[in-house]
Design an enzyme around this catalytic site. Structure first.
Site, mmCIF file in Angstrom:
data_model
loop_
_atom_site.group_PDB
_atom_site.id
_atom_site.type_symbol
_atom_site.label_atom_id
_atom_site.label_comp_id
_atom_site.label_asym_id
_atom_site.label_seq_id
_atom_site.Cartn_x
_atom_site.Cartn_y
_atom_site.Cartn_z
ATOM 1 N N CYS A 2 16.211 -21.326 30.012
ATOM 2 C CA CYS A 2 16.349 -22.764 30.162
ATOM 3 C C CYS A 2 17.320 -23.098 31.292
ATOM 4 O O CYS A 2 18.213 -22.318 31.611
ATOM 5 C CB CYS A 2 16.912 -23.371 28.879
ATOM 6 S SG CYS A 2 16.021 -22.879 27.413
ATOM 7 N N ARG A 27 13.884 -20.117 37.025
ATOM 8 C CA ARG A 27 14.364 -19.421 35.826
ATOM 9 C C ARG A 27 13.267 -19.272 34.773
ATOM 10 O O ARG A 27 13.422 -18.502 33.838
ATOM 11 C CB ARG A 27 15.540 -20.201 35.205
ATOM 12 C CG ARG A 27 16.736 -20.302 36.129
ATOM 13 C CD ARG A 27 17.682 -21.399 35.675
ATOM 14 N NE ARG A 27 18.374 -21.056 34.455
ATOM 15 C CZ ARG A 27 19.533 -20.418 34.408
ATOM 16 N NH1 ARG A 27 20.109 -20.034 35.520
ATOM 17 N NH2 ARG A 27 20.110 -20.163 33.264
ATOM 18 N N TRP A 74 12.660 -23.044 28.010
ATOM 19 C CA TRP A 74 11.876 -21.827 27.822
ATOM 20 C C TRP A 74 11.922 -21.560 26.325
ATOM 21 O O TRP A 74 12.969 -21.225 25.779
ATOM 22 C CB TRP A 74 12.501 -20.685 28.619
ATOM 23 C CG TRP A 74 11.729 -19.423 28.601
ATOM 24 C CD1 TRP A 74 10.569 -19.164 29.290
ATOM 25 C CD2 TRP A 74 12.047 -18.217 27.892
ATOM 26 N NE1 TRP A 74 10.163 -17.880 29.039
ATOM 27 C CE2 TRP A 74 11.044 -17.280 28.186
ATOM 28 C CE3 TRP A 74 13.080 -17.842 27.028
ATOM 29 C CZ2 TRP A 74 11.039 -15.996 27.653
ATOM 30 C CZ3 TRP A 74 13.074 -16.563 26.501
ATOM 31 C CH2 TRP A 74 12.062 -15.661 26.820
ATOM 32 N N ASN A 98 20.951 -24.197 26.608
ATOM 33 C CA ASN A 98 20.362 -22.933 27.067
ATOM 34 C C ASN A 98 20.935 -21.840 26.176
ATOM 35 O O ASN A 98 22.149 -21.732 26.054
ATOM 36 C CB ASN A 98 20.742 -22.701 28.539
ATOM 37 C CG ASN A 98 20.419 -21.303 29.018
ATOM 38 O OD1 ASN A 98 19.592 -20.607 28.416
ATOM 39 N ND2 ASN A 98 21.058 -20.892 30.102
ATOM 40 N N GLY A 99 20.066 -21.029 25.557
ATOM 41 C CA GLY A 99 20.567 -19.941 24.711
ATOM 42 C C GLY A 99 20.067 -20.093 23.282
ATOM 43 O O GLY A 99 19.085 -20.809 23.029
ATOM 44 N N GLU A 479 7.415 0.614 37.944
ATOM 45 C CA GLU A 479 7.706 -0.697 38.525
ATOM 46 C C GLU A 479 6.413 -1.363 39.009
ATOM 47 O O GLU A 479 6.213 -2.565 38.830
ATOM 48 C CB GLU A 479 8.730 -0.537 39.664
ATOM 49 C CG GLU A 479 8.931 -1.745 40.567
ATOM 50 C CD GLU A 479 9.492 -2.974 39.853
ATOM 51 O OE1 GLU A 479 9.767 -2.911 38.640
ATOM 52 O OE2 GLU A 479 9.592 -4.020 40.514
ATOM 53 N N LYS A 483 5.066 -4.940 37.710
ATOM 54 C CA LYS A 483 4.781 -6.056 38.627
ATOM 55 C C LYS A 483 3.376 -6.588 38.390
ATOM 56 O O LYS A 483 3.161 -7.793 38.318
ATOM 57 C CB LYS A 483 4.863 -5.619 40.087
ATOM 58 C CG LYS A 483 6.138 -5.524 40.843
ATOM 59 C CD LYS A 483 7.025 -6.689 41.000
ATOM 60 C CE LYS A 483 7.850 -6.962 39.778
ATOM 61 N NZ LYS A 483 9.209 -6.539 39.812
ATOM 62 N N GLU A 486 3.122 -8.466 35.021
ATOM 63 C CA GLU A 486 3.806 -9.743 34.859
ATOM 64 C C GLU A 486 3.205 -10.864 35.686
ATOM 65 O O GLU A 486 3.241 -12.015 35.258
ATOM 66 C CB GLU A 486 5.324 -9.640 35.062
ATOM 67 C CG GLU A 486 5.790 -9.058 36.346
ATOM 68 C CD GLU A 486 7.325 -8.947 36.399
ATOM 69 O OE1 GLU A 486 7.822 -8.237 37.262
ATOM 70 O OE2 GLU A 486 8.017 -9.588 35.583
ATOM 71 N N HIS A 502 -1.354 14.931 28.817
ATOM 72 C CA HIS A 502 -0.806 14.875 27.452
ATOM 73 C C HIS A 502 -1.242 13.604 26.725
ATOM 74 O O HIS A 502 -0.630 13.219 25.732
ATOM 75 C CB HIS A 502 0.719 14.983 27.493
ATOM 76 C CG HIS A 502 1.179 16.283 28.084
ATOM 77 N ND1 HIS A 502 1.060 17.474 27.422
ATOM 78 C CD2 HIS A 502 1.697 16.571 29.301
ATOM 79 C CE1 HIS A 502 1.505 18.452 28.202
ATOM 80 N NE2 HIS A 502 1.906 17.925 29.351
ATOM 81 N N LYS A 602 13.462 -15.954 34.630
ATOM 82 C CA LYS A 602 14.146 -15.209 35.690
ATOM 83 C C LYS A 602 15.435 -14.585 35.179
ATOM 84 O O LYS A 602 15.793 -13.480 35.546
ATOM 85 C CB LYS A 602 14.442 -16.154 36.857
ATOM 86 C CG LYS A 602 15.094 -15.486 38.059
ATOM 87 C CD LYS A 602 14.133 -14.556 38.744
ATOM 88 C CE LYS A 602 14.745 -13.791 39.889
ATOM 89 N NZ LYS A 602 13.922 -12.620 40.241
HETATM 90 C C1 F6R Z 1 10.699 -8.050 36.564
HETATM 91 C C2 F6R Z 1 12.031 -8.616 36.404
HETATM 92 C C3 F6R Z 1 12.765 -8.327 35.128
HETATM 93 C C4 F6R Z 1 14.273 -8.186 35.410
HETATM 94 C C5 F6R Z 1 15.043 -8.017 34.099
HETATM 95 C C6 F6R Z 1 16.516 -7.813 34.338
HETATM 96 O O1 F6R Z 1 10.143 -8.397 37.797
HETATM 97 O O2 F6R Z 1 12.517 -9.318 37.241
HETATM 98 O O3 F6R Z 1 12.263 -7.191 34.495
HETATM 99 O O4 F6R Z 1 14.460 -7.066 36.230
HETATM 100 O O5 F6R Z 1 14.853 -9.171 33.317
HETATM 101 O O6 F6R Z 1 17.074 -8.893 35.009
HETATM 102 P P1 F6R Z 1 18.434 -8.776 35.786
HETATM 103 O O7 F6R Z 1 18.211 -7.850 36.942
HETATM 104 O O8 F6R Z 1 18.735 -10.174 36.234
HETATM 105 O O9 F6R Z 1 19.446 -8.223 34.836
#
Ligand code: F6R
Length: 607
Positions: A2, A27, A74, A98-99, A479, A483, A486, A502, A602
């Site tokens: 949020c 965010r 959110w 937020n939280g 990774e 990507k 998501e 395996h 984010k």
């Molecule tokens: C994926 C992504 C998330 C963040 C994770 C940690 O693209 O961005 O997996 O890497 O939420 O976030 P930070 O780096 O802000 O601790």
């Protein structure tokens, strides 16, 4: 997560609140709302969905008033409906949050017992109820908030607007970030400095446990014991332009293309080119004294830590305990005092990473943070900060922050190797030069974009994609899969290529694209054997490799993305770029919301 905004201004607040909320879109959110004091009456407009829905509502029913609060939500407790959207209001109090309020059920029951009727499923409404009950009981707003805060459990940031006073906002911070913006005869609250960029660049950051009583004349801050405290006003570097897509269709594309520049900037912070050596900030520990190193992070940052483990073990002969922060924090890991715990985080606010950091601190560890936001909580609670200079990352899917994290971790591993006597000056100079070449090699690698765009349409028709890699290419495979998942919503998995037989080999058929990440290095032939196994079962291989790897791929790959030749040390950074572009172009073909994919935030400030 949020986003919160509050304004005590001199012009209509609603359009300014929406403008500030747009800067917090990055965010992640699924509903939004604003409240202002319209002729002294608390009035709200809220809408599920994106901010344009809220703008439509405001167009039909504008809000006047120069004082207001706004929110992008959110959803955690209750669906993303208009009714659950913030601001929430009970009596003469309105709040944005937020939280998570962990004990909201008990508090709700208490309030119901005192005659409050609740209208939403949220944990937030209970905060408005408690403050409102306190005010009805005769307390002034400041005391009413103070008494409420002492009852709340959880991690949160809050901003309150009161019907009785058009010159008052109260903000509180416990676990989630909150900044105060200082204007001329105007004051602001915001989740970060970017939200407040159009209004002011004079920012003070609340410390955990603080609450702030804000009027147009200034702010009084009180710490968690209720004592008045001063919080320094800084000139923030975040500017209005930073939230601009430039000529790109998406922030993600812009951020992928910024990588040569931001990696160069980041490396410049750690490399003394004249002496071809790594220079680290002063730290209360020496790598030479360590028996082990622990690294914790979440998501993409965790994959950066995975790559770093190979580097620390190979170049510094330093064993690494690697952990997903959300697991580590509940494992009760015994730690030898005086060790080093490193944390990797773009936002510096990730709740699980922060909780792990605090645990490690209690266990007597030195704390080092690889962070992108220098004002963040993780940065502030660390003994030493190793900044990534990626600049603000707006796309929810991390790209440039990831490669900058890798660049910093690579520098740390080399410095550790030197300090531990594993690398001599010559070795260090070779590794430093390999790093310095990276920005140029990335520019070269980006030229493969049309090839990737060419097959992304095909990939967009798949339901599942498998990514394979060995050694440092294994975390890049994970990774790549993350990507793709998501932003395109296509199911993908990243596997160590040697694990194929395996289990996952059972999945291989002609409908399963297999993306193999394999620079031509000392284990290329091992990965080539795995490609044989895939090809023998009709699997369609997309190979990311260099010129030599392409020449040795025995015609097994349906498509090849050719990355420039590079020293094996830096290939994870270089090969991260095509996996980002694959996800990006596939998502563009799918027509998804690339910069704000569904359900994602984010900055994950709840556990
Ligand atoms: C994926 C992504 C998330 C963040 C994770 C940690 O693209 O961005 O997996 O890497 O939420 O976030 P930070 O780096 O802000 O601790």
């Amino acid at each position: 997560m949020c986003g919160i905004v509050g304004i005590l201004g001199t012009s209509p607040a609603a359009p300014l609140l929406v403008d500030a909320l747009k800067r917090l879109e990055y965010r992640g959110y699924d509903s939004a709302g604003v409240a202002t004091l319209e002729n002294g009456v608390l009035t709200r407009r809220r809408a599920p969905g994106k901010l344009r829905e809220l703008e439509n509502v405001l167009e039909k029913a504008p809000l006047s008033g120069h004082s207001g609060i706004g929110h992008t939500r959110w959803a955690t407790h209750g669906a993303p409906t208009e009714g659950n959207a913030h601001p929430h209001a009970i009596g003469k109090v309105s709040v944005v949050h937020n939280g998570i309020i962990e004990n909201f059920r008990d508090l709700k029951e208490e309030c119901i017992g005192r005659g409050v009727t609740f209208e939403t499923d949220t944990d937030t409404e209970v905060v408005a109820a408690l403050v409102s009950l306190n005010i009805a009981g005769g307390m002034a707003p400041k005391e009413a908030v103070d008494a409420t805060l002492s009852k709340l459990q959880g991690a949160f940031a809050l901003a309150f607007l009161f019907e009785a006073d058009a010159d008052l906002l109260i903000g509180a911070r416990r676990g989630s970030p909150l900044a105060v913006g200082h204007g001329d005869g105007e004051m602001f609250l915001g989740s970060d400095a970017i939200a407040l960029a159009p209004f002011t660049n004079r920012i003070s950051y609340l410390v955990d446990g603080d609450y702030a009583v804000v009027t147009r004349g200034g702010v009084s801050v009180f710490d968690d014991s209720g004592a008045p405290v001063e919080r320094e006003v800084k000139t923030a570097t975040a500017s209005a332009q930073l939230a601009d897509k430039g000529n790109y269709r998406h922030f993600m594309a812009k951020e992928i293309y910024e990588q040569p520049e931001v990696i160069s900037h980041t490396l410049g912070h750690y490399i003394d080119m004249a002496r071809e050596t790594i220079v680290l900030p002063d730290a209360p520990f020496s790598f030479a004294d360590l028996d082990r190193l622990s690294i914790s992070a979440c998501g993409t940052a965790f994959y950066a830590a995975n790559v770093a483990r190979y580097w620390f073990e190979r170049f510094a002969k330093l064993p690494v305990d690697l952990d997903i922060a959300s697991e580590f924090r509940y494992r009760e890991v015994p730690m030898e005092k005086g060790g080093l715990a490193l944390f990797v985080s773009q936002s510096g606010e990730t709740a699980d990473t922060l909780a792990t950091l605090r645990y490690c601190k209690d266990q007597g560890q030195h704390i080092g943070a690889i962070v992108n936001v220098p004002e963040s909580t993780i940065a502030r609670e660390s003994d030493v900060i190793f900044p990534t200079l990626a600049g603000p990352e707006i796309g929810v899917a991390s790209t440039k922050a990831f490669t900058c994290q890798l660049a910093v971790l690579a520098c740390l591993a080399v410095a550790a190797g030197r300090e531990r006597g594993v690398l001599d000056a010559d070795d260090e100079s070779k590794l430093v030069n390999a790093l310095v070449e990276l920005p140029r090699l990335i520019v070269e690698g980006l030229k493969q974009e049309p090839v990737i765009e060419g097959f992304a349409r095909d990939l967009a028709r798949s339901s599942h994609v498998l990514y394979l890699g060995r050694s440092t290419s294994f975390p890049i495979a994970m990774e790549g899969a993350l990507k793709l998942k998501e932003i395109s919503y296509i199911h993908a998995e990243g596997y160590a290529a040697g694990e194929l037989k395996h289990g996952p080999i059972a999945l291989i058929d002609e409908d399963m694209p297999v993306i193999v990440i394999a620079p031509y290095d000392r284990i290329f032939e091992k990965t080539a054997s795995n490609m044989e196994e895939v090809a023998a079962r009709g699997g369609r291989i997309i190979l990311i490799t260099d010129e030599k790897g392409a020449a040795h791929s025995n015609g097994l790959a349906e498509r090849i993305i050719e990355v420039p030749d590079a020293y094996a040390f830096v290939t994870p950074i270089l090969y991260a770029i095509p996996v980002q572009l694959i996800a990006y172009h596939t998502a563009v073909f799918m027509g998804t919301d690339v910069d704000q994919p569904r359900n994602l935030a984010k900055s994950v400030t709840v556990e």
